[in-house]
Every structure is written in structure tokens, then in C-alpha cells.
Write an enzyme that holds these catalytic residues in place. Sequence first.
Site, mmCIF file in Angstrom:
data_model
loop_
_atom_site.group_PDB
_atom_site.id
_atom_site.type_symbol
_atom_site.label_atom_id
_atom_site.label_comp_id
_atom_site.label_asym_id
_atom_site.label_seq_id
_atom_site.Cartn_x
_atom_site.Cartn_y
_atom_site.Cartn_z
ATOM 1 N N CYS A 57 0.901 -1.262 -0.068
ATOM 2 C CA CYS A 57 0.053 0.037 -0.090
ATOM 3 C C CYS A 57 0.849 1.298 0.005
ATOM 4 C CB CYS A 57 -0.721 0.025 1.181
ATOM 5 S SG CYS A 57 -2.005 -1.284 1.161
ATOM 6 N N HIS A 108 -2.995 7.240 2.253
ATOM 7 C CA HIS A 108 -3.581 6.092 1.921
ATOM 8 C C HIS A 108 -5.046 5.895 2.385
ATOM 9 C CE1 HIS A 108 -4.219 1.929 1.052
ATOM 10 N NE2 HIS A 108 -3.932 1.446 2.196
ATOM 11 N N ASN A 134 -10.292 0.579 -0.802
ATOM 12 C CA ASN A 134 -8.969 0.440 -0.674
ATOM 13 C C ASN A 134 -8.156 -0.126 -1.760
ATOM 14 O OD1 ASN A 134 -6.249 -0.089 0.151
ATOM 15 N ND2 ASN A 134 -7.039 -0.883 2.139
#
Length: 330
Positions: A116, A256, A287
Site C-alpha cells: 500500500c 492512503h 482500498n
Amino acid sequence: MTQARSSRLGGFGHAAPENRVENAVIEDQLGLARGWIERRTGIKARRWVLPGETLSGLAAKAGAHALDDAGVARQDIALTILATSTPDHLLPPSAPLLTHQLDLRNSGAVDLAGACSGFVYALILADGFVRTQGKPALVVAANILSRRINPQERASSVVFADAAGAVVLVPSDDPGKGLLGSDLAADGTHYDLIKIPAGGSTMPFEPGIDPREFLMAMPDGKKVFTNAVNIMTRCGKAALANAGTEAGDMHRFVPHQANMRIFEAVRDNLGLSDACETVRTIDEYGNSSAATVALSLSVANQRKPFAPGERILLTAAGAGLTGAAAVVGI
């Protein structure tokens, strides 16, 4: 070779599958109460690819968008970095295919597997290339996580999604633009917090392996939450210090998009001012791992174009455990 004093973000792009999956579909599958996912994560819907769609194809759409936005000739791009955890194949890397699809004939190409935090890592590495080589670079982050979700595991199946984002970095003589400060971190003591057990060289493809071993596992969501907040906060503070600036000087915060509660906690820990806008795309896009920060930059620029003089703070945490943050001047 011509060196540049700095790089700057010259163009933005993003792409997501047309297939929109609302929370109710997943809540019904998992036996969750209606509204549970949005309350816990901030997600209302996410995009999942349909059969036939590919990672390189999704990345190419975002890359083309960013190249058009930057107005940079494709033959001028000298480096392409693709941040992804879900390449088309384990071998070869997908970045060369991406450059072929975009007709970037003079570009080097490499995949970066930073989970990520991969986009922020790729951005920092590309900035160094642009400064030393004096040539533009394309950074794309893309993932197709819907094909790695274990539909029986609540922690991962409710959040992960498919999307791509991209930026073009171009040389600049203005030291107030581009990457002003950054920080990278890693903590291998938390290596197994998020993982796909099988498919690598430790547990290669063999007959008889449970197919679920090839899917994403996140057995301890609370530990992921705590460590993500900690490493994003730590990197964010260090990036601000390395840029010689303060939290109160930031105009937008682009974290993020892992979970709404994670980036709200990071925001509080960093002491960002009320005037600093937190860019949120998790509600509609979920996500998509490395793609979220790049996608959020592009979406934010569409909603309200970045203005000269703006300062933006990027923060991310990923499996491994990895962390990254950057202060960017527009």
C-alpha cells in the site's frame, strides 16, 4: 545528461473499473447488518474488474490520462515505474507491457512491489531519477485486489478494491516545487500482518495446496490498524521535518485510503490544521492498496485543481510493514 534542481508533478490521471459493487452485496454474503461496512471503514462502494480486464490495461488507462494532462510527448518519458502487488504475471514484470501499451518507446520500465505504500516509494525514487537525468518519468500505481480477496474473510473482503492512479514527473528549476521532503520506513517484525501465503518461492505452486493459501489473509485487523497509524504518523512527522516545514503549512492531506478511522487518527496525530483539506476517495473507490494515493491526487485535482504554492502531505502504510510519506509543493 542535464540535472534538474527538482521535479514537479506535471500531470495526474486515474482509472477504475465500471463495475461498481455496493456494500449491501458484501454485507449479505457475510451476514453483516446493513451499514456495518460504512460505519467501520467509510466505504460506500468499490470497483471490481470483470472477466477479461487486466492490471496492465487498467494501469494504461490511468497512465494515458496523466500523460495527456501533463502534455508531455510520449517519446520524452525516460522511466516508468509501476507500483503494484497484483501484476499480470509473476514473471515477466508488467511495466514493460505498460510502456508498450502506452507507446513509451524511450522509457525504461520496472515494477515496484511496495504494497500500500508502493506509490509513495515509487514517487520518491522517480524524483531522484528526474533530478539526476533531467528527463520526465511516469509513475503508475494499480491493483486488482478483487481477484486476491478471500470472500470468507471479513477483514479483507469488505475493504479491498481495484483501481489505478498515475502522475507524470517533469524537471523543474524551482526548488519550491515537487518533492520537498520525504521519509521511508520498514518494520519486518510485522511482516505477516497482511499476506498471501502461497505462490512465492517459500511456498510455490504445488498440487494439493489449499486454494485459499493463494488469497489475501489479514488475521488481526486491530494490529494492522495500530501499526498503520503509528508508521504513517512517524513518517509524516519526519517528512515534514525533512522539508523544513510544519503541519500547519499544509493545504491538503492525501493519505492512503485504507480505512477512514486510520487516516483520521493519523491526521490528529500530525496536528494538521482545520484549513488543511483531507482528500477522501475511500467512500466511492475503497482500498486499492498502492493506487489509492495516486488516484486521490488525480480526483482531488479534478474536484479543485491544485494551485501554485500549495503544499500537500502524502502518507501511506503497507504490508511488510512498510511506511512512507512525502511533502509535495505545487
